[in-house]
Design an enzyme around this catalytic site. Structure first.
Site, mmCIF file in Angstrom:
data_model
loop_
_atom_site.group_PDB
_atom_site.id
_atom_site.type_symbol
_atom_site.label_atom_id
_atom_site.label_comp_id
_atom_site.label_asym_id
_atom_site.label_seq_id
_atom_site.Cartn_x
_atom_site.Cartn_y
_atom_site.Cartn_z
ATOM 1 N N GLY A 1 -18.935 45.617 40.063
ATOM 2 C CA GLY A 1 -18.575 46.459 38.937
ATOM 3 C C GLY A 1 -18.118 47.836 39.402
ATOM 4 N N CYS A 2 -17.506 48.564 38.492
ATOM 5 C CA CYS A 2 -16.931 49.867 38.854
ATOM 6 C C CYS A 2 -18.005 50.899 39.175
ATOM 7 C CB CYS A 2 -16.000 50.350 37.744
ATOM 8 S SG CYS A 2 -16.732 50.351 36.086
ATOM 9 N N TYR A 3 -18.967 51.089 38.271
ATOM 10 C CA TYR A 3 -20.045 52.037 38.559
ATOM 11 C C TYR A 3 -20.819 51.649 39.822
ATOM 12 C CZ TYR A 3 -19.842 54.505 33.975
ATOM 13 O OH TYR A 3 -19.482 55.256 32.883
ATOM 14 N N THR B 1 -19.847 50.084 42.424
ATOM 15 C CA THR B 1 -19.047 50.363 43.620
ATOM 16 C C THR B 1 -19.158 51.822 44.012
ATOM 17 O OG1 THR B 1 -17.475 48.570 43.198
ATOM 18 C CG2 THR B 1 -16.705 50.414 44.538
ATOM 19 N N ALA B 2 -18.929 52.720 43.067
ATOM 20 C CA ALA B 2 -18.979 54.155 43.362
ATOM 21 C C ALA B 2 -20.364 54.583 43.837
ATOM 22 C CB ALA B 2 -18.561 54.960 42.136
#
Length: 346
Positions: free
Chosen positions: A161-163, A165-166
């Protein structure tokens, strides 16, 4: 980590399911410009009429004009001998339903939904709102946080997911190096642009309505994914911001006593010096600097035992489509960054 090799003369036949949405559209464009892949098919939901991709995204007229066709499951039978890999940019339950059909025909699947990210099926009712129907696939799927992957990619790849990953890219170097205090619970505040909510119109995610607000307190579906990656509990609070694309995550940890700045810097350098899509920057990252790119920018500041790590990504690229393309490149033996940069020589 490659399981199959390819060349620019033998292209991998690929399809995007969910090509009308933001992440699926980014993937379609990457595949169209990747010399090692062929964008053979693009599909959208069953209720849509077939239309050129450039009708949906006019900026790609004359660049990507493939027909986006309505998807139905009976198409799998016809695709069995015409497709090597499918990228799924679908809702979670839709991805879970179609994945076994594609795998049964020998088609590799790169899933951008959350359908196969969590290893514990008991978490799906709480965080995704449904019972997982194919828990046997959770063990088969490999989670493709590519900078930390140490195993070959199988036929089923679960794209992070995007969050997560960061946040995971920011915190894993410290945890793997043993620099974080025992019992420390990282505190993460992360803000996403409105494209993270998808293309479908909704009042609460309309650009004209959004200011800056927190949401999903303790219940956001990316919290258990982050905890699974890090191997410890976190306090994760997502926010929605008034910008189109990008994520800025601020993570705070307590270091072990005596850990100095040189040790912190060495941990990040060791983790990412050879990773082309992570940039260690000497200033606090800005989403404007990563929007439209496949990079994750990371910066940290230390005050005694307190450490703040700031990371920024494009939620649609490093947080979705670019990470899927990166994983597919590695699985099939293509250059890791093939297709990720418009106009770049591969």
């Amino acid at each position: 980590m490659s399981t199959q090799s390819t060349s620019s003369t033998t292209k991998l036949r690929s399809a995007v399911l969910g090509a009308a949405g933001y992440s699926g559209a980014e993937l379609a464009v990457m595949l169209a410009r990747n010399p090692y892949f062929e964008l053979s098919y693009a599909f959208a939901s069953a209720g849509r009429a077939a239309e050129p991709f450039s009708n949906l995204y006019p900026r790609y007229q004359g660049v990507v004009d493939i027909q986006v066709q309505p998807w139905t499951d009976d198409l799998v039978e016809d695709l069995a001998d015409k497709l090597d890999v499918a990228f799924l940019a679908l809702p979670h339950e839709a991805s879970e339903a179609v994945t076994p059909l594609l795998l049964a025909k020998g088609i590799a699947v790169f899933d951008l939904s959350g359908a196969f990210r969590l290893k514990d099926p008991a978490l799906y009712p709480k965080y995704y709102g449904y019972e997982h129907q194919h828990p046997e696939l959770l063990d088969q799927a490999v989670y493709s946080l590519m900078e930390w992957l140490d195993k070959p990619l199988p036929q089923l790849v679960s794209v992070p997911g995007c969050y997560p990953t960061a946040c995971s890219l920011a915190l894993l170097p410290l945890l793997k190096a043993g620099l974080v205090a025992d019992g420390c619970i990282p505190v993460i505040n992360a803000t996403s642009g409105v494209s993270g909510a998808g293309r479908k119109a909704a009042l609460n995610t309309s650009f004209c309505e959004v200011g800056l607000n927190a949401y999903g307190f303790f219940q956001h579906r990316h919290r258990p994914e982050i905890e699974q990656n890090l191997g410890r509990k976190v306090v994760f609070t997502p926010h929605l911001g008034n910008f189109k694309r990008g994520i800025l995550a601020t993570s705070v940890v307590t270091l072990k006593s005596g850990v100095n700045a040189e040790q912190v810097a060495a941990a990040f350098q060791q983790a990412y010096a050879a990773k082309p899509l992570v940039r260690l920057v000497n200033h606090s990252p800005n989403v404007a600097d990563v929007a439209g790119t496949p990079f994750c920018d990371i910066h940290w500041q230390q005050d005694g035992e307190q450490l703040v790590i700031v990371s920024a990504i494009d939620n649609l690229l490093k947080g979705a489509a670019a990470q899927a393309m990166q994983a597919a490149n590695i699985k099939f033996g293509a250059p890791e960054t093939a297709g990720l940069f418009a106009g770049a020589a591969e």
